[in-house]
Design a protein around this motif. Structure first.
Motif, PDB file in Angstrom:
ATOM      1  N   UNK A   1       0.925  -1.200   0.119  1.00 21.12           N
ATOM      2  CA  UNK A   1      -0.131   0.043   0.083  1.00 21.12           C
ATOM      3  C   UNK A   1       0.900   1.219   0.008  1.00 21.12           C
ATOM      4  N   UNK A   2       1.984   1.295   0.804  1.00 21.94           N
ATOM      5  CA  UNK A   2       3.074   2.356   0.857  1.00 21.94           C
ATOM      6  C   UNK A   2       3.482   2.504  -0.610  1.00 21.94           C
ATOM      7  N   UNK A   3       4.002   1.457  -1.310  1.00 19.92           N
ATOM      8  CA  UNK A   3       4.641   1.837  -2.568  1.00 19.92           C
ATOM      9  C   UNK A   3       3.604   2.216  -3.560  1.00 19.92           C
ATOM     10  N   UNK A   4       2.190   1.729  -3.492  1.00 15.63           N
ATOM     11  CA  UNK A   4       1.348   2.118  -4.361  1.00 15.63           C
ATOM     12  C   UNK A   4       0.820   3.773  -4.044  1.00 15.63           C
ATOM     13  N   UNK A   5       1.069   4.335  -2.846  1.00 15.05           N
ATOM     14  CA  UNK A   5       0.531   5.320  -2.527  1.00 15.05           C
ATOM     15  C   UNK A   5      -0.749   5.408  -2.030  1.00 15.05           C
ATOM     16  N   UNK A   6      -1.067   4.243  -1.537  1.00 12.53           N
ATOM     17  CA  UNK A   6      -2.603   4.104  -0.911  1.00 12.53           C
ATOM     18  C   UNK A   6      -2.589   4.141   0.443  1.00 12.53           C
ATOM     19  N   UNK A   7      -2.215   5.526   0.983  1.00  9.06           N
ATOM     20  CA  UNK A   7      -2.134   5.919   2.260  1.00  9.06           C
ATOM     21  C   UNK A   7      -3.220   5.243   3.304  1.00  9.06           C
ATOM     22  N   UNK A   8      -4.376   5.562   2.715  1.00  5.49           N
ATOM     23  CA  UNK A   8      -5.485   4.830   3.557  1.00  5.49           C
ATOM     24  C   UNK A   8      -5.665   3.589   3.768  1.00  5.49           C
ATOM     25  N   UNK A   9      -5.264   3.086   2.839  1.00  2.85           N
ATOM     26  CA  UNK A   9      -5.212   1.466   2.785  1.00  2.85           C
ATOM     27  C   UNK A   9      -4.019   0.815   3.636  1.00  2.85           C
ATOM     28  N   UNK A  10      -2.811   1.713   3.592  1.00  2.00           N
ATOM     29  CA  UNK A  10      -1.722   1.255   4.412  1.00  2.00           C
ATOM     30  C   UNK A  10      -2.200   1.610   5.884  1.00  2.00           C
ATOM     31  N   UNK A  11      -3.123   2.559   6.101  1.00  2.00           N
ATOM     32  CA  UNK A  11      -3.260   2.874   7.712  1.00  2.00           C
ATOM     33  C   UNK A  11      -4.427   1.676   8.202  1.00  2.00           C
ATOM     34  N   UNK A  12      -5.115   1.168   7.150  1.00  4.65           N
ATOM     35  CA  UNK A  12      -6.095   0.150   7.582  1.00  4.65           C
ATOM     36  C   UNK A  12      -5.138  -1.161   7.841  1.00  4.65           C
TER      37      UNK A  12
ATOM     38  N   UNK B   1      -0.697   3.522  11.927  1.00  3.21           N
ATOM     39  CA  UNK B   1      -2.185   3.866  11.361  1.00  3.21           C
ATOM     40  C   UNK B   1      -2.411   4.967  11.541  1.00  3.21           C
ATOM     41  N   UNK B   2      -2.077   5.814  12.801  1.00  2.00           N
ATOM     42  CA  UNK B   2      -2.651   7.276  13.094  1.00  2.00           C
ATOM     43  C   UNK B   2      -2.227   8.154  11.913  1.00  2.00           C
ATOM     44  N   UNK B   3      -0.722   7.940  11.896  1.00  2.99           N
ATOM     45  CA  UNK B   3       0.157   8.740  11.113  1.00  2.99           C
ATOM     46  C   UNK B   3      -0.589   8.551   9.767  1.00  2.99           C
ATOM     47  N   UNK B   4      -0.762   7.301   9.186  1.00  2.00           N
ATOM     48  CA  UNK B   4      -1.308   7.146   7.923  1.00  2.00           C
ATOM     49  C   UNK B   4      -2.766   7.954   7.907  1.00  2.00           C
ATOM     50  N   UNK B   5      -3.550   7.919   8.631  1.00  2.09           N
ATOM     51  CA  UNK B   5      -5.019   8.547   8.684  1.00  2.09           C
ATOM     52  C   UNK B   5      -4.888   9.964   8.695  1.00  2.09           C
ATOM     53  N   UNK B   6      -3.830  10.569   9.474  1.00  2.00           N
ATOM     54  CA  UNK B   6      -3.848  11.763   9.623  1.00  2.00           C
ATOM     55  C   UNK B   6      -3.352  12.478   8.340  1.00  2.00           C
ATOM     56  N   UNK B   7      -2.035  11.743   7.647  1.00  2.00           N
ATOM     57  CA  UNK B   7      -1.657  12.143   6.332  1.00  2.00           C
ATOM     58  C   UNK B   7      -3.024  12.161   5.311  1.00  2.00           C
ATOM     59  N   UNK B   8      -3.580  11.251   5.332  1.00  2.00           N
ATOM     60  CA  UNK B   8      -4.751  11.051   4.569  1.00  2.00           C
ATOM     61  C   UNK B   8      -5.895  12.057   4.846  1.00  2.00           C
ATOM     62  N   UNK B   9      -5.903  12.647   6.113  1.00  2.00           N
ATOM     63  CA  UNK B   9      -6.836  13.901   6.561  1.00  2.00           C
ATOM     64  C   UNK B   9      -8.171  13.339   7.185  1.00  2.00           C
ATOM     65  N   UNK B  10      -8.055  12.044   7.695  1.00  3.41           N
ATOM     66  CA  UNK B  10      -9.511  11.627   8.402  1.00  3.41           C
ATOM     67  C   UNK B  10      -8.988  11.785   9.848  1.00  3.41           C
ATOM     68  N   UNK B  11      -9.651  12.802  10.364  1.00  6.96           N
ATOM     69  CA  UNK B  11      -9.316  13.283  11.857  1.00  6.96           C
ATOM     70  C   UNK B  11     -10.306  11.922  12.627  1.00  6.96           C
ATOM     71  N   UNK B  12     -11.252  11.675  11.955  1.00  4.50           N
ATOM     72  CA  UNK B  12     -12.371  10.833  12.797  1.00  4.50           C
ATOM     73  C   UNK B  12     -11.415   9.550  12.977  1.00  4.50           C
ATOM     74  N   UNK B  13     -10.808   8.961  12.081  1.00  8.84           N
ATOM     75  CA  UNK B  13      -9.959   7.627  12.194  1.00  8.84           C
ATOM     76  C   UNK B  13      -8.886   7.877  13.161  1.00  8.84           C
ATOM     77  N   UNK B  14      -8.219   8.971  13.138  1.00 10.11           N
ATOM     78  CA  UNK B  14      -7.171   9.462  14.053  1.00 10.11           C
ATOM     79  C   UNK B  14      -7.563   9.362  15.500  1.00 10.11           C
ATOM     80  N   UNK B  15      -8.667   9.917  15.566  1.00  9.45           N
ATOM     81  CA  UNK B  15      -9.402  10.169  17.031  1.00  9.45           C
ATOM     82  C   UNK B  15      -9.578   8.664  17.531  1.00  9.45           C
ATOM     83  N   UNK B  16      -9.951   7.917  16.436  1.00 11.52           N
ATOM     84  CA  UNK B  16     -10.817   6.636  16.827  1.00 11.52           C
ATOM     85  C   UNK B  16      -9.464   5.653  17.418  1.00 11.52           C
ATOM     86  N   UNK B  17      -8.455   5.792  17.079  1.00 12.21           N
ATOM     87  CA  UNK B  17      -7.259   5.046  17.542  1.00 12.21           C
ATOM     88  C   UNK B  17      -6.818   5.320  18.643  1.00 12.21           C
TER      89      UNK B  17
END
Length: 102
Positions: free
Chosen positions: A40-51, A86-102
């Motif tokens: 996921x990191x190599x492909x640039x899928x930051x949200x899927x890397x986070x998952x 995961x938090x770092x990935x979600x933060x970079x992706x812009x999902x504060x909801x996911x950041x706060x949930x972890x």
């Protein structure tokens, strides 16, 4: 499909990891989680890397038996490493909801 592995490989590796957790193949599952994260990191899928990081964290948190001598961290410490990633990935992706949930 052969020309677009970058588009699905991380998803396949994550599904394989999840399947291996059900059969208690701990080390193989961990390797698949790590492969999913890297793909996921190599492909640039930051949200899927986070998952994938999040799922690996949950797996370590619930894992109740493994060869402790083979890991340098306890299950909980290793889970926290994955959750932090995961938090770092979600933060970079812009999902504060996911950041706060972890």
């Amino acid at each position: 499909a052969a020309n677009s592995e970058w588009n699905f490989m991380n998803k396949l590796r994550l599904l394989e990891a999840e399947q291996l957790t059900l059969t208690k193949h701990h080390w193989r599952a961990i390797n698949k989680y790590d492969a999913s994260i890297e793909s996921a990191k190599k492909a640039g899928f930051i949200h899927e890397q986070g998952l994938a990081c999040e799922k690996a964290g949950f797996y370590f948190k619930k894992m109740d038996s493994y060869n402790k001598k083979a890991l340098e961290y306890s299950n909980n410490e290793k889970a926290m490493v994955y959750f932090k990633q995961a938090r770092e990935c979600y933060k970079e992706w812009g999902s504060s909801v996911k950041v706060d949930s972890i």
